[in-house]
Write a protein that holds these residues in place. Structure first.
Motif, PDB file in Angstrom:
ATOM      1  N   GLU A  75       1.036  -9.721   5.617  1.00  0.00           N
ATOM      2  CA  GLU A  75       1.839  -8.552   5.995  1.00  0.00           C
ATOM      3  C   GLU A  75       2.561  -8.779   7.325  1.00  0.00           C
ATOM      4  O   GLU A  75       3.659  -8.260   7.549  1.00  0.00           O
ATOM      5  CB  GLU A  75       0.976  -7.280   6.054  1.00  0.00           C
ATOM      6  N   ALA A  78       5.603 -10.821   6.646  1.00  0.00           N
ATOM      7  CA  ALA A  78       6.654  -9.956   6.090  1.00  0.00           C
ATOM      8  C   ALA A  78       7.337  -9.182   7.219  1.00  0.00           C
ATOM      9  O   ALA A  78       8.563  -9.105   7.274  1.00  0.00           O
ATOM     10  CB  ALA A  78       6.060  -9.004   5.054  1.00  0.00           C
ATOM     11  N   PHE A  86       9.033 -13.313  -5.999  1.00  0.00           N
ATOM     12  CA  PHE A  86       8.043 -14.017  -6.819  1.00  0.00           C
ATOM     13  C   PHE A  86       8.638 -14.565  -8.115  1.00  0.00           C
ATOM     14  O   PHE A  86       9.488 -13.923  -8.733  1.00  0.00           O
ATOM     15  CB  PHE A  86       6.894 -13.061  -7.188  1.00  0.00           C
ATOM     16  N   PHE A 100       5.685   2.456  -3.787  1.00  0.00           N
ATOM     17  CA  PHE A 100       5.504   1.084  -3.341  1.00  0.00           C
ATOM     18  C   PHE A 100       6.597   0.691  -2.348  1.00  0.00           C
ATOM     19  O   PHE A 100       6.322   0.192  -1.247  1.00  0.00           O
ATOM     20  CB  PHE A 100       5.524   0.188  -4.587  1.00  0.00           C
ATOM     21  N   ALA A 107       5.811   0.538   6.341  1.00  0.00           N
ATOM     22  CA  ALA A 107       4.772  -0.305   6.970  1.00  0.00           C
ATOM     23  C   ALA A 107       5.438  -1.339   7.873  1.00  0.00           C
ATOM     24  O   ALA A 107       4.980  -1.596   8.988  1.00  0.00           O
ATOM     25  CB  ALA A 107       3.918  -0.978   5.902  1.00  0.00           C
ATOM     26  N   GLN A 108       6.530  -1.929   7.376  1.00  0.00           N
ATOM     27  CA  GLN A 108       7.227  -2.934   8.196  1.00  0.00           C
ATOM     28  C   GLN A 108       7.869  -2.307   9.430  1.00  0.00           C
ATOM     29  O   GLN A 108       7.808  -2.858  10.525  1.00  0.00           O
ATOM     30  CB  GLN A 108       8.286  -3.653   7.361  1.00  0.00           C
TER      31      GLN A 108
ATOM     32  N   GLU B 375      -6.735  -9.227  -6.729  1.00  0.00           N
ATOM     33  CA  GLU B 375      -6.279  -9.963  -5.540  1.00  0.00           C
ATOM     34  C   GLU B 375      -4.792 -10.292  -5.606  1.00  0.00           C
ATOM     35  O   GLU B 375      -4.118 -10.364  -4.588  1.00  0.00           O
ATOM     36  CB  GLU B 375      -7.089 -11.259  -5.365  1.00  0.00           C
ATOM     37  N   PHE B 379      -2.165  -9.247  -2.784  1.00  0.00           N
ATOM     38  CA  PHE B 379      -1.277 -10.184  -2.088  1.00  0.00           C
ATOM     39  C   PHE B 379       0.186  -9.758  -2.226  1.00  0.00           C
ATOM     40  O   PHE B 379       0.966  -9.834  -1.272  1.00  0.00           O
ATOM     41  CB  PHE B 379      -1.473 -11.612  -2.628  1.00  0.00           C
ATOM     42  N   TYR B 380       0.530  -9.292  -3.401  1.00  0.00           N
ATOM     43  CA  TYR B 380       1.914  -8.841  -3.634  1.00  0.00           C
ATOM     44  C   TYR B 380       2.273  -7.722  -2.653  1.00  0.00           C
ATOM     45  O   TYR B 380       3.317  -7.746  -2.013  1.00  0.00           O
ATOM     46  CB  TYR B 380       2.030  -8.367  -5.078  1.00  0.00           C
ATOM     47  N   LEU B 381       1.365  -6.754  -2.516  1.00  0.00           N
ATOM     48  CA  LEU B 381       1.605  -5.643  -1.588  1.00  0.00           C
ATOM     49  C   LEU B 381       1.668  -6.140  -0.143  1.00  0.00           C
ATOM     50  O   LEU B 381       2.529  -5.739   0.626  1.00  0.00           O
ATOM     51  CB  LEU B 381       0.506  -4.587  -1.737  1.00  0.00           C
ATOM     52  N   GLN B 382       0.736  -7.031   0.203  1.00  0.00           N
ATOM     53  CA  GLN B 382       0.728  -7.558   1.577  1.00  0.00           C
ATOM     54  C   GLN B 382       2.009  -8.337   1.872  1.00  0.00           C
ATOM     55  O   GLN B 382       2.551  -8.257   2.971  1.00  0.00           O
ATOM     56  CB  GLN B 382      -0.463  -8.497   1.779  1.00  0.00           C
ATOM     57  N   SER B 383       2.477  -9.077   0.864  1.00  0.00           N
ATOM     58  CA  SER B 383       3.675  -9.891   1.086  1.00  0.00           C
ATOM     59  C   SER B 383       4.901  -9.020   1.313  1.00  0.00           C
ATOM     60  O   SER B 383       5.932  -9.499   1.756  1.00  0.00           O
ATOM     61  CB  SER B 383       3.911 -10.834  -0.098  1.00  0.00           C
ATOM     62  N   GLY B 385       4.603  -6.440   3.286  1.00  0.00           N
ATOM     63  CA  GLY B 385       4.396  -5.860   4.610  1.00  0.00           C
ATOM     64  C   GLY B 385       3.362  -4.753   4.665  1.00  0.00           C
ATOM     65  O   GLY B 385       3.152  -4.155   5.710  1.00  0.00           O
ATOM     66  N   VAL B 386       2.691  -4.461   3.522  1.00  0.00           N
ATOM     67  CA  VAL B 386       1.674  -3.408   3.531  1.00  0.00           C
ATOM     68  C   VAL B 386       0.357  -4.029   4.014  1.00  0.00           C
ATOM     69  O   VAL B 386      -0.130  -4.983   3.416  1.00  0.00           O
ATOM     70  CB  VAL B 386       1.480  -2.813   2.121  1.00  0.00           C
ATOM     71  N   PRO B 387      -0.222  -3.498   5.101  1.00  0.00           N
ATOM     72  CA  PRO B 387      -1.478  -4.072   5.599  1.00  0.00           C
ATOM     73  C   PRO B 387      -2.572  -4.048   4.526  1.00  0.00           C
ATOM     74  O   PRO B 387      -2.593  -3.154   3.677  1.00  0.00           O
ATOM     75  CB  PRO B 387      -1.848  -3.167   6.778  1.00  0.00           C
ATOM     76  N   ARG B 388      -3.459  -5.012   4.602  1.00  0.00           N
ATOM     77  CA  ARG B 388      -4.464  -5.197   3.561  1.00  0.00           C
ATOM     78  C   ARG B 388      -5.245  -3.924   3.244  1.00  0.00           C
ATOM     79  O   ARG B 388      -5.445  -3.566   2.082  1.00  0.00           O
ATOM     80  CB  ARG B 388      -5.419  -6.325   3.960  1.00  0.00           C
ATOM     81  N   LEU B 394      -4.112   1.878  -1.754  1.00  0.00           N
ATOM     82  CA  LEU B 394      -3.141   2.190  -2.816  1.00  0.00           C
ATOM     83  C   LEU B 394      -3.685   1.788  -4.181  1.00  0.00           C
ATOM     84  O   LEU B 394      -3.563   2.535  -5.156  1.00  0.00           O
ATOM     85  CB  LEU B 394      -1.856   1.388  -2.587  1.00  0.00           C
TER      86      LEU B 394
END
Lengths: 251, 433
Positions: A75, A78, A86, A100, A107-108, B375, B379-383, B385-388, B394
């Motif tokens: 994150e 990003a 992807f 989403f 978040a960013q 997982e 990872f998709y969400l984190q990528s 920018g959403v913190p883990r 979510l």
């Protein structure tokens, strides 16, 4: 923009080495393409840069505008401006596409200390961006990528890219599974985002995507290394002769 | 024989710790009958088929294990924003000062303690009657205990369209309170009521709710169980759903050392429907058991059971759910799903789905799954920018969404959703991954 130096990567749970000293330097506003046969390590490179689990970096570095990427959580990468489109966008049942997108955008913004978008501001922006990618209201309402066609999934990736406005975009085989019209739509979406401050790394098997997204530099990757670098003509050479000639030359 | 003796001894010990029924009037007779039912079955033991996954020892114990009350801080109480008629019980005792007037158009509301003294009452046809019927084929001793010894509860008769929900609010003050509550709800033909329940009730709560949903009537039940970490509860819902009637029940359980929620639903008239849903989230010493029995006794009825649990740090979830389709209950549409999301390897989910079908033209499906967080999706969400922790939140909410969809009222659903979000944030903050 992106500096990769002598990057060595193996699988975390196995001894399998995938990247064996990748060097790559992408300047601001440049579009680079990486081509290469299956198993050459192209997708691994994109995953390692984005921070996916399961890989161990044994040597080397990757920096985004001077910041070391490899130590950061996905994150944070990003938020620093990295975006990976992807190859296989993930379906997330139960999470609406709009929720989403808004969660991600805010978040960013939050992590960069910028004010978050209000619901109304977000809605206006997403509608505007979705329209140019021919993404309808229904696709925005549905759960993330669930029941999307291959083309819809890829367009959804580009929509995310357009909303998040990253500085370094990596497109991992964005052309796979797309018909000509869908590929053109995706390429138009990417081209609309090209500017002097934003760089692209386009990973692809085939030259055809590069007809639509014109690269400045083309790299050929094989067995975990970049073995040739040249201009757009290199992609045409691969298209005409396959990888065999280049591989033979290097060996 | 040894087993029967152990059950009798357990019962004798538990009863010795409780005041005898002081009821007079019709209630005294009903409680005497319940007492006889209870005496015949004794209290449950781990060896009983339906108690294999949940140890009844602390529910049986004469002494109530201590449970401190949960301090919610500045968090709003459940259903705070909903316009409702509030009835408050503190450690199982009616609190008139904190309660609203028991007056609502189209609805009669009475306290069990007062209405029980009459010689004749409508509740005679319901109190202990649905419970007694629900004792076959599976014994439910704590329900019989609830009928035999309750001193408090409400009797609600709905003749029209209730203009606002009735909210039963259960406070817990004493660390060792042992509350027994029994409520009866009767909806006359075409009537309509939403019943809300919230709070822990006591350190240990035994509760029975009997609901008779008349022809074409509609009953909607939404419950939020108390968050006190050490509280224990054995609750029961018995419902009889008549022709064309709708029954819906949703329960949110967050925390609680031991919760056993039993639901026994009989679809007795054609075209009736029953939807049961439960969302449970537990962290650490948390044992949550949903034991459900839905009987299709009439044709063309529909039932849904949707139970989902999110478990972490050694929490345990149990689901025992049955659909029984009786002979002649043709065109039955029965659905049952029980799922758990295990956020670590210390947590466990035990599921026993059952179907028993004696009609040949029915549609019944059931499924049970247990899995870890996805997982790849994380990872998709984190990528993006959403913190883990937020990404996990979510995904957990998405997992529970199917249960919340069973709540028809959007404002109530939103209340539940925000409660879950708060819980997930607090528990992610504790360092759980």
């Amino acid at each position: 923009m992106l500096e990769i130096k002598n990057l060595h990567v193996k699988l975390e749970d196995e001894d399998k080495v995938i990247l064996r000293g990748v060097n790559l330097s992408i300047g601001p506003g440049e579009v680079h393409a990486i081509m290469g046969p299956n198993g050459s390590g192209k997708s691994t490179l994109s995953y390692v840069l984005a921070g996916r689990d399961g890989y161990a970096v044994t040597e080397g570095s990757a920096t985004l505008e001077g910041e070391e990427l490899l130590e950061m959580e996905p994150e944070a990468r990003a938020a620093a401006g990295l975006f990976l489109a992807f190859q296989y966008p993930v379906e997330i049942p139960g999470v609406g596409n709009m929720t989403f997108l808004r969660t991600a955008v805010n978040a960013q913004k939050k992590s960069r200390g910028e004010p978050e978008l209000s619901a109304a501001e977000f809605l206006k922006l997403v509608r505007e961006k979705a329209k140019t990618l021919k993404i309808d209201a229904d696709m925005l309402k549905r759960p993330v990528n669930v029941g999307f066609s291959g083309g819809e999934k890829k367009r959804n990736e580009i929509l995310q890219m357009a909303m998040l406005e990253p500085r370094m975009c990596i497109l991992d085989e964005t052309d796979s599974g797309l018909d000509v019209d869908a590929m053109k739509l995706v390429a138009d979406g990417v081209n609309a985002l090209r500017d002097a401050g934003r760089s692209f790394l386009v990973i692809t098997h085939y030259q055809r995507l590069l007809d639509h997204i014109k690269p400045d530099v083309v790299h050929i990757m094989a067995a975990g290394q970049i073995i040739r670098t040249g201009g757009p003509e290199l992609a045409l050479e691969v298209e005409a002769n396959g990888y065999a000639d280049i591989l033979a030359e290097v060996n | 024989m040894a087993l029967a003796k152990l059950k009798d001894d357990a019962l004798a010990a538990r009863l010795a710790g409780l005041p005898a029924s002081a009821a007079s009037g019709w209630l005294a007779a009903a409680q005497t009958e319940a007492r006889a039912r209870l005496a015949a079955m004794g209290l449950p033991l781990r060896r009983d088929e339906y108690w294999r996954y949940t140890d009844p020892a602390t529910l049986n114990a004469p002494e109530v294990p201590s449970a401190a009350r949960f301090e919610a801080g500045d968090e709003a109480p459940a259903f705070d924003g909903i316009d409702r008629l509030k009835i408050v019980f503190v450690d199982g005792v009616f609190d008139p000062a904190a309660s609203d007037d028991l007056a609502l158009a189209g609805v009669e509301i009475e306290r069990l303690a007062l209405a029980g003294q009459a010689d004749i009452h409508w509740a005679q046809g319901t109190y202990g009657v649905l419970e007694a019927r629900g004792q076959t084929p599976v014994a439910r001793p704590f329900a019989a205990l609830g009928s035999a010894l309750a001193t408090e509860g409400v009797l609600i008769r709905v003749t029209g369209q209730a203009t606002r929900p009735i909210a039963l609010n259960y406070h817990h003050v004493s660390d060792t309170s042992d509350a027994i509550l029994h409520h009866c709800v009767k909806l006359e033909a075409g009537a309509n009521l939403t019943l809300l329940e919230s709070g822990p009730g006591a350190a240990r709560l035994t509760k029975v709710l009997e609901v008779d949903v008349g022809e074409g009537a509609s009953f909607h039940h939404i419950r939020v169980q108390g968050r006190d970490h050490e509280r224990r509860a054995a609750t029961h819902v018995f419902a009889q759903v008549q022709a064309g009637a709708r029954f819906k029940s949703f329960t949110l359980t967050a925390n609680g050392r031991l919760t056993r929620n039993e639901a026994v639903i009989d679809l007795v008239g054609p075209n009736a429907s029953a939807h049961l849903a439960g969302a449970a989230v537990g962290d650490g010493d948390f044992h949550h058991d949903d034991t459900v029995f839905v009987t299709h006794a009439a044709p063309e009825c529909e039932s849904r059971q949707v139970f989902k649990k999110v478990l972490m740090n050694g929490a345990t979830g149990v689901f025992q759910g049955k659909i029984l389709v009786k002979p002649g209950a043709q065109k039955t549409d029965g659905y049952q799903i029980s799922q758990s999301l295990l956020l670590d390897e210390d947590s466990q989910f035990l599921a026993k789905p059952e179907l028993e079908i004696y009609a040949d033209d029915v549609k019944c499906s059931h499924g049970s799954t247990s899995g870890a967080i996805d997982e790849t999706a994380l990872f998709y969400l984190q990528s993006r920018g959403v913190p883990r922790a937020a990404a996990q939140g979510l995904l957990v909410l998405a997992f529970l969404a199917e249960t919340i969809q069973e709540i028809a009222d959007e404002a109530i659903a939103e209340d539940i959703r925000s409660r879950l979000e708060g819980w997930l944030q607090r528990h992610a903050a504790k360092g759980a991954t």
